[in-house]
Design a protein around this motif. Structure first.
Motif, PDB file in Angstrom:
ATOM      1  N   GLU A  28       0.835  -1.203   0.000  1.00 42.64           N
ATOM      2  CA  GLU A  28       0.000   0.000   0.000  1.00 42.64           C
ATOM      3  C   GLU A  28       0.871   1.255   0.000  1.00 42.64           C
ATOM      4  N   ASP A  31       2.511   1.759  -3.306  1.00 42.25           N
ATOM      5  CA  ASP A  31       1.493   2.194  -4.249  1.00 42.25           C
ATOM      6  C   ASP A  31       1.285   3.707  -4.158  1.00 42.25           C
ATOM      7  N   LEU A  32       1.276   4.228  -2.934  1.00 44.67           N
ATOM      8  CA  LEU A  32       1.079   5.668  -2.739  1.00 44.67           C
ATOM      9  C   LEU A  32       2.329   6.469  -3.102  1.00 44.67           C
ATOM     10  N   VAL A  34       4.659   5.842  -5.423  1.00 45.37           N
ATOM     11  CA  VAL A  34       5.109   5.850  -6.828  1.00 45.37           C
ATOM     12  C   VAL A  34       4.906   7.231  -7.462  1.00 45.37           C
ATOM     13  N   ASP A  35       3.691   7.774  -7.330  1.00 44.71           N
ATOM     14  CA  ASP A  35       3.398   9.074  -7.951  1.00 44.71           C
ATOM     15  C   ASP A  35       4.197  10.204  -7.291  1.00 44.71           C
ATOM     16  N   LEU A  64      -2.595  12.721   1.575  1.00 47.78           N
ATOM     17  CA  LEU A  64      -2.487  11.626   0.595  1.00 47.78           C
ATOM     18  C   LEU A  64      -3.297  10.417   1.046  1.00 47.78           C
TER      19      LEU A  64
END
Lengths: 177, 111
Positions: A28, A31-32, A34-35, A64
């Protein structure tokens, strides 16, 4: 390819965002992140410090996770990611104390005889055991803050085994001589 | 009126609308939203919303290399996303008309 090397500021920014998301699973969190990593790289390429544009990392992480649908971190109750991430800092001290407690003989002449840790009379073996114990505790504490309640047992066990092994080696060396 | 509060309520639809035109990565989507006039939109809100929309099956994603550093994750709208966008647009139109009605009736009426 003109890849801009991340500055300390950008690495520190990402580290603080990651620390504030520490209670999420690694998948998780990744996933957060990466951007965010892409944005920070782009800001670095334009010479803009990430904090100027994105704000304080902890606030950024809070926004976020809320926008992503995760519950807010429980930082204000003292059990949140920020506090958890600091836990490993106690591990070097506990590793040192456990190592010292196992090795210190408590017998001998004078203050030095009592306080200087020894294994089978060898101070260097004791120092080695304490250094290993401290390093081990630091590494383990950093790697697995979630299981921290079980770790003193693991560290104490490792140090005891190390001390016993060192004592046997020391005996063997003495016999050979 | 704090525009960021208003934006938060319609961010899902705004992001889907931006992606309906063209695929994009996080930072680029933020820039497109700001260029469209949503200047107060926060980076973290957009990235979090992208993740939530992706998890909900409204977006697909793919990685593409970048000159600036790590590979970028591009987002693309899918059929479920288009359906949600259509619902959002209708919902927004209804809401806007209702608020317009309230504002206009207030203006002409002594309370």
């Amino acid at each position: 390819m003109t890849t801009a090397a991340p500055t300390t500021t950008s690495a520190a920014f990402l580290a603080r965002v990651a620390a504030a998301l520490e209670d999420l699973t690694p998948a998780e969190r990744e996933d957060l992140l990466v951007d965010v990593r892409g944005t920070v790289a782009e800001l670095v390429a334009t010479g803009e410090p990430p904090e100027d544009r994105l704000g304080r990392p902890e606030l950024f992480a809070a926004e976020l996770r809320t926008a992503a649908g995760f519950p807010p971190a429980a930082a204000e109750t003292g059990t949140g990611p920020e506090r958890q991430s600091r836990w490993w800092r106690w591990w070097p001290l506990s590793g040192f104390l456990i190592g010292y407690a196992v090795c210190v003989p408590g017998v001998g002449d004078g203050v030095a005889g009592v306080l200087v840790p020894r294994i089978n009379g060898h101070a260097w073996l004791a120092v080695l055991a304490i250094v290993v114990s401290t390093a081990l505790a630091t590494a383990v504490g950093m790697a697995a803050t979630r299981w921290r309640y079980l770790l003193p047992v693991a560290v104490a066990g490792s140090v005891t085994l190390l001390a016993v092994a060192a004592a046997h080696i020391s005996d063997a060396v003495r016999l050979v001589r | 009126m704090d525009a960021s509060q208003l934006v938060r309520g319609v961010l899902d639809g705004a992001i889907l609308a931006v992606l309906a035109t063209e695929d994009g990565y996080g930072y680029q989507i933020v820039r497109r939203l700001r260029a469209a006039g949503l200047e107060d939109v926060g980076d973290a809100s957009v990235y979090g919303t992208l993740r939530r929309l992706y998890q909900a099956g409204r977006l697909s994603s793919y990685l593409a290399p970048s000159d600036e550093g790590p590979a970028r994750r591009y987002y693309a709208i899918n059929d479920a996303g288009r359906e949600m966008l259509s619902d959002s647009a209708k919902g927004w139109a209804t809401f806007r008309d209702a608020i317009d009605g309230v504002f206009h009736s207030k203006r002409g009426t002594a309370v």
